[in-house]
Write an enzyme that holds these catalytic residues in place. Sequence first.
Site, PDB file in Angstrom:
ATOM      1  N   HIS A  10       0.829  -1.213   0.000  1.00 44.34           N
ATOM      2  CA  HIS A  10       0.000   0.000   0.000  1.00 44.34           C
ATOM      3  C   HIS A  10       0.866   1.267   0.000  1.00 44.34           C
ATOM      4  O   HIS A  10       1.652   1.474   0.929  1.00 44.34           O
ATOM      5  CB  HIS A  10      -0.918  -0.006   1.232  1.00 44.34           C
ATOM      6  CG  HIS A  10      -1.791   1.201   1.320  1.00 44.34           C
ATOM      7  ND1 HIS A  10      -1.975   1.920   2.472  1.00 44.34           N
ATOM      8  CD2 HIS A  10      -2.522   1.831   0.376  1.00 44.34           C
ATOM      9  CE1 HIS A  10      -2.782   2.927   2.246  1.00 44.34           C
ATOM     10  NE2 HIS A  10      -3.126   2.902   0.968  1.00 44.34           N
ATOM     11  N   HIS A  33      -7.752   8.052  -3.618  1.00 52.87           N
ATOM     12  CA  HIS A  33      -8.329   6.764  -4.034  1.00 52.87           C
ATOM     13  C   HIS A  33      -9.403   6.897  -5.092  1.00 52.87           C
ATOM     14  O   HIS A  33      -9.892   5.896  -5.601  1.00 52.87           O
ATOM     15  CB  HIS A  33      -8.900   6.036  -2.805  1.00 52.87           C
ATOM     16  CG  HIS A  33      -7.861   5.761  -1.775  1.00 52.87           C
ATOM     17  ND1 HIS A  33      -7.675   6.571  -0.686  1.00 52.87           N
ATOM     18  CD2 HIS A  33      -6.912   4.796  -1.690  1.00 52.87           C
ATOM     19  CE1 HIS A  33      -6.671   6.104   0.049  1.00 52.87           C
ATOM     20  NE2 HIS A  33      -6.185   5.041  -0.542  1.00 52.87           N
ATOM     21  N   ARG A  65     -15.185  14.863  22.634  1.00 52.34           N
ATOM     22  CA  ARG A  65     -15.250  14.722  24.073  1.00 52.34           C
ATOM     23  C   ARG A  65     -16.652  15.188  24.516  1.00 52.34           C
ATOM     24  O   ARG A  65     -16.931  16.393  24.579  1.00 52.34           O
ATOM     25  CB  ARG A  65     -14.154  15.582  24.718  1.00 52.34           C
ATOM     26  CG  ARG A  65     -13.714  15.250  26.153  1.00 52.34           C
ATOM     27  CD  ARG A  65     -14.766  15.097  27.124  1.00 52.34           C
ATOM     28  NE  ARG A  65     -14.319  14.626  28.426  1.00 52.34           N
ATOM     29  CZ  ARG A  65     -15.031  13.772  29.132  1.00 52.34           C
ATOM     30  NH1 ARG A  65     -16.139  13.248  28.653  1.00 52.34           N
ATOM     31  NH2 ARG A  65     -14.656  13.439  30.348  1.00 52.34           N
ATOM     32  N   CYS A 115      -7.996  18.755  24.753  1.00 54.31           N
ATOM     33  CA  CYS A 115      -8.646  18.415  26.009  1.00 54.31           C
ATOM     34  C   CYS A 115      -7.588  18.434  27.117  1.00 54.31           C
ATOM     35  O   CYS A 115      -6.444  18.031  26.901  1.00 54.31           O
ATOM     36  CB  CYS A 115      -9.274  17.032  25.916  1.00 54.31           C
ATOM     37  SG  CYS A 115     -10.193  16.601  27.395  1.00 54.31           S
ATOM     38  N   TYR A 140     -11.269  19.875  35.953  1.00 54.26           N
ATOM     39  CA  TYR A 140     -10.397  20.699  35.113  1.00 54.26           C
ATOM     40  C   TYR A 140      -9.586  21.705  35.929  1.00 54.26           C
ATOM     41  O   TYR A 140      -9.576  22.902  35.651  1.00 54.26           O
ATOM     42  CB  TYR A 140     -11.210  21.375  33.990  1.00 54.26           C
ATOM     43  CG  TYR A 140     -11.855  20.362  33.080  1.00 54.26           C
ATOM     44  CD1 TYR A 140     -11.068  19.515  32.302  1.00 54.26           C
ATOM     45  CD2 TYR A 140     -13.237  20.209  33.010  1.00 54.26           C
ATOM     46  CE1 TYR A 140     -11.639  18.552  31.492  1.00 54.26           C
ATOM     47  CE2 TYR A 140     -13.818  19.239  32.204  1.00 54.26           C
ATOM     48  CZ  TYR A 140     -13.015  18.417  31.455  1.00 54.26           C
ATOM     49  OH  TYR A 140     -13.580  17.461  30.660  1.00 54.26           O
TER      50      TYR A 140
HETATM   51  C1  HEM Z   1      -2.437   6.024  -1.339  1.00 47.53           C
HETATM   52  C2  HEM Z   1      -4.735   1.935  -2.583  1.00 47.53           C
HETATM   53  C3  HEM Z   1      -6.761   1.725   1.832  1.00 47.53           C
HETATM   54  C4  HEM Z   1      -4.719   5.981   2.946  1.00 47.53           C
HETATM   55  C5  HEM Z   1      -2.900   4.935  -2.057  1.00 47.53           C
HETATM   56  C6  HEM Z   1      -2.547   4.642  -3.428  1.00 47.53           C
HETATM   57  C7  HEM Z   1      -3.158   3.477  -3.766  1.00 47.53           C
HETATM   58  C8  HEM Z   1      -3.935   3.058  -2.637  1.00 47.53           C
HETATM   59  C9  HEM Z   1      -3.069   2.747  -5.110  1.00 47.53           C
HETATM   60  C10 HEM Z   1      -1.634   5.494  -4.315  1.00 47.53           C
HETATM   61  C11 HEM Z   1      -2.508   6.382  -5.150  1.00 47.53           C
HETATM   62  C12 HEM Z   1      -1.751   7.322  -6.070  1.00 47.53           C
HETATM   63  O1  HEM Z   1      -0.810   7.986  -5.583  1.00 47.53           O
HETATM   64  O2  HEM Z   1      -2.121   7.383  -7.227  1.00 47.53           O
HETATM   65  C13 HEM Z   1      -5.458   1.517  -1.490  1.00 47.53           C
HETATM   66  C14 HEM Z   1      -6.219   0.284  -1.438  1.00 47.53           C
HETATM   67  C15 HEM Z   1      -6.767   0.225  -0.179  1.00 47.53           C
HETATM   68  C16 HEM Z   1      -6.376   1.410   0.538  1.00 47.53           C
HETATM   69  C17 HEM Z   1      -6.370  -0.724  -2.578  1.00 47.53           C
HETATM   70  C18 HEM Z   1      -7.643  -0.837   0.415  1.00 47.53           C
HETATM   71  C19 HEM Z   1      -7.498  -2.095   0.288  1.00 47.53           C
HETATM   72  C20 HEM Z   1      -6.455   2.888   2.492  1.00 47.53           C
HETATM   73  C21 HEM Z   1      -6.971   3.304   3.773  1.00 47.53           C
HETATM   74  C22 HEM Z   1      -6.393   4.529   4.060  1.00 47.53           C
HETATM   75  C23 HEM Z   1      -5.518   4.865   2.991  1.00 47.53           C
HETATM   76  C24 HEM Z   1      -7.970   2.506   4.605  1.00 47.53           C
HETATM   77  C25 HEM Z   1      -6.581   5.469   5.229  1.00 47.53           C
HETATM   78  C26 HEM Z   1      -6.974   5.244   6.387  1.00 47.53           C
HETATM   79  C27 HEM Z   1      -3.907   6.334   1.903  1.00 47.53           C
HETATM   80  C28 HEM Z   1      -3.086   7.520   1.888  1.00 47.53           C
HETATM   81  C29 HEM Z   1      -2.434   7.527   0.660  1.00 47.53           C
HETATM   82  C30 HEM Z   1      -2.854   6.342  -0.058  1.00 47.53           C
HETATM   83  C31 HEM Z   1      -2.996   8.568   3.016  1.00 47.53           C
HETATM   84  C32 HEM Z   1      -1.493   8.590   0.156  1.00 47.53           C
HETATM   85  C33 HEM Z   1      -0.080   8.279   0.479  1.00 47.53           C
HETATM   86  C34 HEM Z   1       0.841   9.393   0.019  1.00 47.53           C
HETATM   87  O3  HEM Z   1       0.368  10.501  -0.257  1.00 47.53           O
HETATM   88  O4  HEM Z   1       2.029   9.129  -0.061  1.00 47.53           O
HETATM   89  N1  HEM Z   1      -3.759   3.966  -1.603  1.00 47.53           N
HETATM   90  N2  HEM Z   1      -5.584   2.174  -0.298  1.00 47.53           N
HETATM   91  N3  HEM Z   1      -5.588   3.850   2.052  1.00 47.53           N
HETATM   92  N4  HEM Z   1      -3.728   5.638   0.734  1.00 47.53           N
HETATM   93 FE1  HEM Z   1      -4.651   3.929   0.224  1.00 47.53          FE
HETATM   94  N1  MTE Z   2     -19.791  21.395  25.612  1.00 48.77           N
HETATM   95  C1  MTE Z   2     -20.897  20.734  25.992  1.00 48.77           C
HETATM   96  N2  MTE Z   2     -22.079  21.368  25.873  1.00 48.77           N
HETATM   97  N3  MTE Z   2     -20.850  19.485  26.496  1.00 48.77           N
HETATM   98  C2  MTE Z   2     -19.642  18.817  26.643  1.00 48.77           C
HETATM   99  O1  MTE Z   2     -19.628  17.673  27.081  1.00 48.77           O
HETATM  100  N4  MTE Z   2     -17.177  18.962  26.428  1.00 48.77           N
HETATM  101  C3  MTE Z   2     -16.080  19.934  26.544  1.00 48.77           C
HETATM  102  C4  MTE Z   2     -16.156  20.957  25.433  1.00 48.77           C
HETATM  103  N5  MTE Z   2     -17.494  21.488  25.310  1.00 48.77           N
HETATM  104  C5  MTE Z   2     -18.448  19.506  26.274  1.00 48.77           C
HETATM  105  C6  MTE Z   2     -18.582  20.803  25.725  1.00 48.77           C
HETATM  106  C7  MTE Z   2     -14.758  19.353  26.537  1.00 48.77           C
HETATM  107  S1  MTE Z   2     -14.174  18.727  27.996  1.00 48.77           S
HETATM  108  C8  MTE Z   2     -13.937  19.418  25.423  1.00 48.77           C
HETATM  109  S2  MTE Z   2     -12.322  18.868  25.490  1.00 48.77           S
HETATM  110  C9  MTE Z   2     -14.428  19.944  24.142  1.00 48.77           C
HETATM  111  O2  MTE Z   2     -15.789  20.341  24.212  1.00 48.77           O
HETATM  112  C10 MTE Z   2     -14.285  18.895  23.059  1.00 48.77           C
HETATM  113  O3  MTE Z   2     -14.759  19.382  21.849  1.00 48.77           O
HETATM  114  P1  MTE Z   2     -14.928  18.392  20.621  1.00 48.77           P
HETATM  115  O4  MTE Z   2     -15.777  17.229  21.052  1.00 48.77           O
HETATM  116  O5  MTE Z   2     -15.548  19.195  19.518  1.00 48.77           O
HETATM  117  O6  MTE Z   2     -13.540  17.933  20.260  1.00 48.77           O
END
Ligand code: HEM
Ligand code: MTE
Length: 467
Positions: A40, A65, A139, A186, A322
């Site tokens: 990947h 993607h 949170r 937080c 807090y």
């Molecule tokens: C990049 C495939 C799942 C995050 C890529 C690229 C491919 C690919 C082919 C390169 C694309 C390009 O540059 O043209 C896949 C496939 C997946 C998968 C087949 C599942 C089986 C995921 C998941 C995530 C993810 C679940 C995030 C949670 C990324 C990121 C890049 C990337 C951040 C960019 C990397 C960079 O910029 O260097 N993926 N991916 N991928 N993928 Fe995936």
């Molecule tokens: N405001 C309400 N009304 N109720 C909540 O429980 N949690 C506070 C604050 N504002 C809270 C709230 C706490 S402890 C934090 S750290 C931030 O919201 C978290 O914001 P987020 O959930 O958008 O990241």
Amino acid sequence: EKSPRIYTREEVKSHSSLETRIWVTLGCEVFDVTEFVDLHPGGPSKLMLAAGGPLEPFWALYAVHDQAHVREILAQYKVGELSPEDKAPSTLKTSDPYADDPVRHPALKVNSQRPFNAEPPPELLTENYITPNPIFFTRNHLPVPNLKPETYRLHVVGPPGCQSLSLSLDDLYQFPKHEVTVTLQCAGNRRSEMTQFKEVKGLEWNAGAISTARWAGARLCDVLAKAGHQLRETEAHVCFEGLDSDPTGTAYGASIPLARAMDPEADVLLAYEMNGQPLPRDHGFPVRVVVPGVVGARHVKWLGKVSVEPEESYSHWQRRDYKGFSPSVDWDTVDFDSAPSIQELPVQSAITEPKDGETVQSGEVTIKGYAWSGGGRAIVRVDVSLDGGLTWQVAELDGEEQRPRKAWAWRLWQLQAPVPAGKKELNIVCKAVDDSYNVQPDTVAPIWNLRGVLSNAWHRVHVRVTP
Ligand code: HEM
Ligand code: MTE
């Protein structure tokens, strides 16, 4: 042609480790991508976040993607399809006060389901300077209220002799729209490290109870001015009340000093937009307070009431939580009235890549993380050590330049460093310096406190090196 094999979501879910093989779904198709994990381009750990479930919520974050060649790669790994009845989401019980909570992004690491508390995994946290809304840490102390924008009103209590305001969303939109990029942290971020040292009372958070967004809304000072407030009473406080409440009807509440609220340079917002979208429900739809440089707890969500009072908010979360204490204070001796409520936060930094326990290649290692300080103090330097703090290298700061006294958002940083030859393991450490030359303490012990707040010791990650 043979008809495809049919699987349930449960079956797909059971394939989420290398031992059971890695399955994912896209639409109604099921793929076994085990052989692709190490290939990947975005790295194995990111792909693994989707293991056993749908790709859509992750691919929605990474438009890379959205290309034909990515689909072609995936197509090679197809093993079957989802059973039709498994495409509908399961129904929820209605007696549960949390039944109406919104659907969350599967990447979030859930620390508590009810109320919902969750953080993005470190490998996604610093992928973007601006945290995408679906993985912004959440949170909540209570169930998420379901507020209707048409009937929403914000009550602003005017000073004696003046009229109070009842503002609709449209009324709020009439104030000048102000935008500012703000990091929210937080007070309990990195609490798990305090727990490891000695038990504390509080939800476990790793280093992800921090996120950054571009917020837009009306400035609090403009709204207060409209209600007739002026900054005469410097000792006064602006109290906020949320529309989330517990079964006794007690709402979440907090306050900030009036002086901060009235200072136009402090950029305190009544925000109705987060990264160009209406606030998501988890983050306070339709209106929340954003107080740049100040602990998350004061950024009251689902805002219902604003009032100027001679005293701080009487809310539990202002007066009985807090706050920081000496390591010697325990639950038998604690006097909450003896400590000030946390407002501005101390300097903070953490490593997001590599992860603790990971194995890295010999040759060169890339270390990534974030750094931020409260009160608008800018980050001037991040030091990184590969040997537990014996020798240091200065990391490169990425992300937007910070303005002096108004550094509301974090800096991301990275360091590419050669792995010293022959090393079998690395003790990676980071520490940041802000523009008041505040530094982080080297260990947790001297800052430990019974509630596990303000955890900002040097962040340490231990990794093994492949020979
Ligand atoms: C990049 C495939 C799942 C995050 C890529 C690229 C491919 C690919 C082919 C390169 C694309 C390009 O540059 O043209 C896949 C496939 C997946 C998968 C087949 C599942 C089986 C995921 C998941 C995530 C993810 C679940 C995030 C949670 C990324 C990121 C890049 C990337 C951040 C960019 C990397 C960079 O910029 O260097 N993926 N991916 N991928 N993928 Fe995936
Ligand atoms: N405001 C309400 N009304 N109720 C909540 O429980 N949690 C506070 C604050 N504002 C809270 C709230 C706490 S402890 C934090 S750290 C931030 O919201 C978290 O914001 P987020 O959930 O958008 O990241």
